[in-house]
Design a protein around this motif. Structure first.
Motif, short mmCIF file in Angstrom:
data_model
loop_
_atom_site.label_atom_id
_atom_site.label_comp_id
_atom_site.label_asym_id
_atom_site.label_seq_id
_atom_site.Cartn_x
_atom_site.Cartn_y
_atom_site.Cartn_z
N VAL A 183 0.81 -1.22 0.00
CA VAL A 183 0.00 0.00 0.00
C VAL A 183 0.85 1.27 0.00
CG1 VAL A 183 -2.02 -1.05 1.07
CG2 VAL A 183 -0.22 -0.11 2.53
N SER A 184 2.17 1.13 0.07
CA SER A 184 3.03 2.31 0.05
C SER A 184 4.30 2.01 -0.74
CB SER A 184 3.38 2.76 1.47
OG SER A 184 3.98 1.71 2.18
N LEU A 185 4.79 3.03 -1.45
CA LEU A 185 5.97 2.90 -2.31
C LEU A 185 6.85 4.12 -2.17
CD1 LEU A 185 4.30 1.85 -5.71
CD2 LEU A 185 5.52 0.33 -4.18
N ASP A 236 9.28 6.93 2.47
CA ASP A 236 9.85 8.03 1.70
C ASP A 236 11.37 8.01 1.80
OD1 ASP A 236 9.67 10.25 0.01
OD2 ASP A 236 9.81 11.65 1.68
N PHE A 237 12.04 8.00 0.63
CA PHE A 237 13.49 8.08 0.56
C PHE A 237 13.92 9.54 0.60
CE2 PHE A 237 13.58 3.76 -1.42
CZ PHE A 237 14.57 3.20 -0.62
N SER A 238 15.06 9.78 1.24
CA SER A 238 15.71 11.09 1.14
C SER A 238 16.60 11.10 -0.10
CB SER A 238 16.56 11.35 2.38
OG SER A 238 17.68 10.49 2.36
N LEU A 239 17.16 12.25 -0.41
CA LEU A 239 18.28 12.26 -1.35
C LEU A 239 19.52 11.78 -0.61
CD1 LEU A 239 17.99 15.56 -3.45
CD2 LEU A 239 17.10 13.31 -3.95
N PRO A 240 20.53 11.29 -1.33
CA PRO A 240 21.77 10.88 -0.64
C PRO A 240 22.35 12.03 0.18
CG PRO A 240 21.78 10.11 -2.91
CD PRO A 240 20.60 11.01 -2.77
N VAL A 241 22.76 11.70 1.41
CA VAL A 241 23.28 12.70 2.34
C VAL A 241 24.73 12.37 2.66
CG1 VAL A 241 23.04 13.68 4.66
CG2 VAL A 241 21.00 13.08 3.35
N MET A 242 25.60 13.38 2.63
CA MET A 242 27.00 13.19 2.99
C MET A 242 27.10 13.13 4.51
SD MET A 242 30.12 12.95 1.74
CE MET A 242 30.27 13.81 0.17
N THR A 243 27.58 11.99 5.02
CA THR A 243 27.71 11.82 6.47
C THR A 243 29.12 12.19 6.91
OG1 THR A 243 28.27 9.50 6.11
CG2 THR A 243 25.96 10.02 6.54
N LEU A 252 15.77 6.17 4.57
CA LEU A 252 14.39 5.78 4.28
C LEU A 252 13.59 5.91 5.57
CD1 LEU A 252 12.19 4.38 2.46
CD2 LEU A 252 13.02 2.21 3.38
N VAL A 253 12.48 6.62 5.50
CA VAL A 253 11.61 6.74 6.67
C VAL A 253 10.33 5.95 6.40
CG1 VAL A 253 10.59 8.92 5.85
CG2 VAL A 253 10.50 8.35 8.28
N SER A 254 9.88 5.23 7.42
CA SER A 254 8.67 4.41 7.29
C SER A 254 7.75 4.69 8.46
CB SER A 254 9.03 2.92 7.25
OG SER A 254 9.67 2.53 8.45
N SER A 255 6.45 4.66 8.21
CA SER A 255 5.47 4.84 9.28
C SER A 255 4.45 3.71 9.21
CB SER A 255 4.77 6.18 9.17
OG SER A 255 3.91 6.21 8.06
N VAL A 317 0.04 6.23 12.20
CA VAL A 317 0.78 7.26 11.46
C VAL A 317 0.62 6.94 9.98
CG1 VAL A 317 2.96 8.47 11.19
CG2 VAL A 317 2.41 7.39 13.38
N TYR A 318 -0.21 7.75 9.31
CA TYR A 318 -0.56 7.46 7.91
C TYR A 318 0.46 7.99 6.92
CZ TYR A 318 -5.25 5.40 8.08
OH TYR A 318 -6.30 4.54 8.21
N SER A 319 1.26 8.96 7.31
CA SER A 319 2.08 9.62 6.30
C SER A 319 3.38 10.12 6.92
CB SER A 319 1.29 10.80 5.72
OG SER A 319 2.11 11.76 5.16
N VAL A 320 4.50 9.91 6.20
CA VAL A 320 5.78 10.54 6.54
C VAL A 320 6.40 11.05 5.24
CG1 VAL A 320 6.43 9.37 8.68
CG2 VAL A 320 6.83 8.22 6.50
N GLU A 321 7.08 12.18 5.33
CA GLU A 321 7.68 12.77 4.13
C GLU A 321 8.90 13.60 4.53
OE1 GLU A 321 6.16 16.24 1.31
OE2 GLU A 321 5.03 14.42 0.91
N TRP A 322 10.02 13.38 3.81
CA TRP A 322 11.21 14.20 4.00
C TRP A 322 10.96 15.61 3.48
CZ3 TRP A 322 15.51 12.87 6.66
CH2 TRP A 322 15.72 11.51 6.93
N GLN A 323 11.57 16.58 4.15
CA GLN A 323 11.49 17.94 3.64
C GLN A 323 12.14 18.00 2.27
OE1 GLN A 323 12.68 21.02 6.36
NE2 GLN A 323 13.05 22.51 4.74
N PRO A 324 11.50 18.65 1.28
CA PRO A 324 12.07 18.67 -0.07
C PRO A 324 13.46 19.29 -0.09
CG PRO A 324 9.80 19.45 -0.09
CD PRO A 324 10.20 19.33 1.35
#
Length: 844
Positions: A183-185, A236-243, A252-255, A317-324
């Motif tokens: 149900v989520s992608l 929701d995937f983020s863009l690649p982040v330099m650690t 990847l964030v999941s709810s 928790v129905y929805s999670v989203e990274w800040q654009p």
């Protein structure tokens, strides 16, 4: 302004219609809303895709095409495709519906032009539940769709780079996920690995499934992430982040319905680097990860670890989203470490890692305080991250914007509103300054043009300014009580009772603020009710009194014997700017003044005479005794007549302009005309004629405002025009050419009394609307002369983009002075597509 409206029908010149308002609620599904990089928000409103502009706070258009309810939408390029968005004037919108269809729409964001691009091949056998995609180049995007049929389909969209270029979509691959559908992608593009793709999917098996693929669309399962204990609702995937280690990590964030949010970290290493795992095990700190599976993407290996477990919501928790992401100098995309979550606990939260410890904490919480709300289905960031939007169970939107300078300060913003179920009826107020609508979502709502206080001449925006009734039953019909006195309406619902409501003092003052009209002191003199409280059962609304105006609104309460039955008191307010959802749902109710008992079944139709002295009502019926029309005396609210003629449900009724006749039409295919005379004791009535008028159900009827002609519209796709001849008969004058679908709504307005000329608006089962000019016949003021031949002509067929996408339930012309040569005509419509629309019709 336009020429005289009387010339519209007479000259048969070009007539144009402009849509000035759309009110619609959001379909109550999880992935329904998408905020595009073009700045527009797309959402499903029954079978249509609606677009609204957050900056203007109003719906700009609805896109017809789907044959079933729209479940999900997706903009391409997405908010994450910051490199591909630059300079793009054409955006594409994908929408999936509950019958498995996926459509693509082309949106010219600069000129605000929209068109249907194409319908994708049917790959899903059941409803499409989620869409996720990314641009992999300036002209190519990959997206995935999932359905309750257990299939996930990978698609490729290619767009010609020219301004008017077309787009092509092809199916690359399909994955079967078994009996427990996804149900989520979410889809991520790994630019460092030559454009390889990672697809995350979650569903009913409580696991997050990771698939790896390439631009050919072939995806192979890489691993499963376990930890959640209920359905996965959002990914929701983020863009690649330099650690800190100098390596790129993907987050990847999941709810889930287990009320928790998990952040997964995917760190890539060269496959040849064998000492990676050992070195990590030796360096575990407080903010470190819990190791998960290792999988290979191309030439690199990805180590998955649990970065954080976020616990704070009290419901699913129905929805999670990274800040654009934002674009830095040198064309580098910066991914802010900030996550927005939305839950059924009526809250949205923004989560960020603390600077010192790196622990993720909840830094912002916004939400809905109303007792009537049932939580949020999703939350979305504005592309620039300055605003957040939620949509909820009641079909509503909430938007907050950060207006703080040095610190965050999130304040509510104006958003469009509307019904989230079929709109069954509507009526203009007595003088036409606002519109009242009722719906199967069990609410009555008032919409009005809200004028700018700064520049009164500015273009006005229509807003919902009050919600007079929130009921426990679907509301089927409504009528304003004409005549002098306070604003009153009577409505009927799926119960056997009609209810009468009266405007409150706070509403009358809010209306004055909205319309900027000079106050009519007569409206305010006798009004002792400031507002209303909702009862615990959601049926009767009890008044809050002004107590002679000495008590402030905030301290007003209902201290009567029934106060124990009420939920916490409403606070009636005079609004100086359009109210937001929780204010509408709680503080704008009207009190119920009377109940009208008598009918044996659910109320179906109701109308009031032009003088405001009689109300007629009917209910659903399958026999003659139940199909009686009841007459009620306004004021005493006694039943003063029971009119018998029909054998089945009376579908619509209307009094003639001089109140001499009552016209009714029915499912039994007959029309009836009753002679009505108001007396001191009540009302005298007798049946003038009953006539089998059509071959199928008659849905609609409307009187000529200038005479004794009337129109009837039926499921047999015809509109017929009749005249009351004498005390015992009606005559068929003309049958309009057959329409393309069942006629479900009619409204007749007058344009030129001298020539008995007017316009009939015709609404159909397919949502389309046509205007027909009617002139000739015999005017009511000159009944001695022979009638002239009737002249009819179709003067306008509305563009389908302007119209409803399913049955038109009601059409109503705004009352206007036919002698006023400068006023354009306003037509309101409502339908099964949950929409309320207002059109301005003028001579082109």
């Amino acid at each position: 302004m336009s020429p005289a409206d009387g010339e519209l029908a007479g000259a048969r010149g070009e007539v144009v219609a402009e849509r000035v308002f759309i009110g619609a609620g959001c379909n109550r599904v999880v992935n329904n809303v998408s905020w595009g990089a073009c700045g527009l928000v797309a959402f499903g409103a029954q079978n249509a895709v609606a677009l609204f502009s957050p900056s203007r706070g109003e719906i700009v258009t609805t896109l017809p095409g789907h044959k079933a309810a729209v479940n999900c939408t997706l903009w391409l390029p997405s908010k994450k495709d910051v490199l591909q968005v630059r300079g793009k004037e054409t955006h594409y919108l994908l929408s999936g519906s509950s019958d498995g269809a996926i459509m693509a729409w082309k949106i010219g964001s600069g000129k605000r032009e929209w068109s249907h691009a194409l319908q994708l091949p049917t790959m899903h056998k059941k409803g499409v539940t989620c869409l996720a995609g990314r641009m992999v180049s300036d002209t190519v995007s990959i997206f995935a769709s999932t359905s309750s049929d257990g299939m996930v389909v990978i698609w490729e969209m290619t767009v010609e780079p020219t301004a008017g270029g077309s787009c092509n979509v092809s199916c690359l691959h399909s994955l079967s996920v078994g009996l427990k559908p996804m149900v989520s992608l979410s889809l991520a593009v790994l630019t460092e690995q030559g454009g390889r793709l990672i697809l995350a999917m979650g569903g009913l098996d409580h696991k997050v499934h990771i698939y790896c693929g390439d631009l050919s669309g072939k995806f192979i399962k890489a691993c499963e992430l376990k930890g959640h204990s209920d359905w996965i609702r959002s990914l929701d995937f983020s863009l690649p982040v330099m650690t800190g280690s100098g390596k790129h990590s993907l987050f990847l964030v999941s709810s889930s319905q287990d009320k928790t949010i998990r952040i997964w970290k995917m760190t890539s290493d060269d496959v040849s680097s064998g000492s990676t795992l050992q070195s990590r095990k030796e360096n575990i700190g407080m903010a470190s990860y819990i190791e998960g599976p290792l999988f290979v993407v191309g030439d690199t290996s990805c180590q998955v670890s649990l970065e954080s477990l976020l616990v704070g919501h009290e419901d699913w928790v129905y929805s999670v989203e990274w800040q654009p992401p934002t674009l830095l100098l040198g064309d580098e995309a910066h991914q802010p470490m900030s996550i927005l979550s939305a839950s059924m606990d009526k809250m949205m939260m923004i989560w960020r890692p603390e600077k010192n410890t790196g622990l993720w904490i909840n830094s912002v919480t916004v939400g809905e305080l109303s007792h009537s709300a049932l939580g949020f289905y999703g939350g979305h960031w504005e592309p620039d991250g300055k605003s957040i939007l939620a949509h909820g169970y009641g079909g509503f939107f909430h938007m907050w914007r950060d207006v703080g300078l040095e610190s965050e300060n999130w304040l509510p913003q104006i958003v469009p509103s509307g019904h989230f179920a079929p709109v069954s009826d509507l009526t203009w107020s007595r003088s036409g300054e606002y519109l009242l609508t009722v719906s199967h979502d069990q609410t009555a709502r008032i919409f009005a043009p809200w004028r700018s206080h700064v520049n009164p001449g500015d273009v006005t925006c229509w807003r919902e300014i009050a919600r007079p009734q929130i009921h426990g039953h679907d509301i089927n019909c409504v009528a304003f009580i004409q005549g002098t006195g306070n604003h009153r309406f009577v409505c009927g619902a799926d119960e056997k009772v009609s209810r009468v409501f009266e405007a409150t003092l706070s509403f009358l003052r809010t209306l004055q603020e909205a319309t900027l009209l000079k106050p009519n002191n007569e409206d305010f003199d006798d009004v002792q009710v400031l507002g209303a409280n909702m009862s615990a059962l959601g049926l009767s609304q009890k008044p809050i009194y002004t107590h002679g105006g000495k008590e402030s609104p905030s301290s007003a309460s209902n201290d009567g014997p029934d106060s124990m039955e009420t939920i916490p008191d409403a606070v009636p307010t005079v609004f100086t700017e359009p109210p937001v959802e929780d204010q509408l749902a709680w503080n704008t109710l009207w009190p119920e003044s009377h109940k009208l008992y008598g009918h044996g079944n659910e109320l179906f139709s109701i109308c009031c005479d032009q003088a405001g002295k009689l109300v007629a009502s009917s209910c659903k019926a399958q026999s003659a005794p139940v199909a009686e029309i009841w007459l009620w005396e306004v004021g005493t609210w006694k039943a003063v007549g029971r009119l018998q003629s029909h054998n089945l449900t009376v579908t619509q009724m209307e009094f003639s302009s001089d109140n001499a006749f009552l016209l009714s039409v029915s499912r039994d295919r007959h029309l009836s005309v009753f002679s009505i005379k108001k007396t001191d004791e009540g009302a005298q009535h007798h049946l003038v004629t009953k006539h089998e008028a059509h071959k199928r159900i008659i849905w609609a009827c409307s009187w000529n405002p200038f005479g004794y002609e009337f129109a009837t519209g039926s499921r047999d796709k015809t509109v017929k025009i009749w005249r009351v001849q004498d005390a015992s008969s009606v005559k068929l004058l003309i049958t309009l050419p057959q329409f393309c679908d069942s006629v479900t709504a009619l409204a007749w307005t007058g344009c030129d009394r001298a020539r008995n000329a007017g316009i009939i608006a015709v609404g159909m089962d397919n949502g389309l609307i046509e205007l027909w000019s009617i002139s000739g016949g015999r005017s009511a003021s000159d009944s001695s002369s022979d009638p002239s031949p009737l002249s009819v002509a179709c003067i306008l067929r509305f563009d389908p983009l302007l119209c409803h996408v399913s049955t038109v339930h009601r059409l109503r012309w705004q009352k206007h002075d036919s002698s006023d040569e400068k006023s354009a005509l306003e037509l309101a419509s409502c339908g099964a597509d949950h929409c309320v629309r207002v059109f301005v019709v003028r001579d082109g």
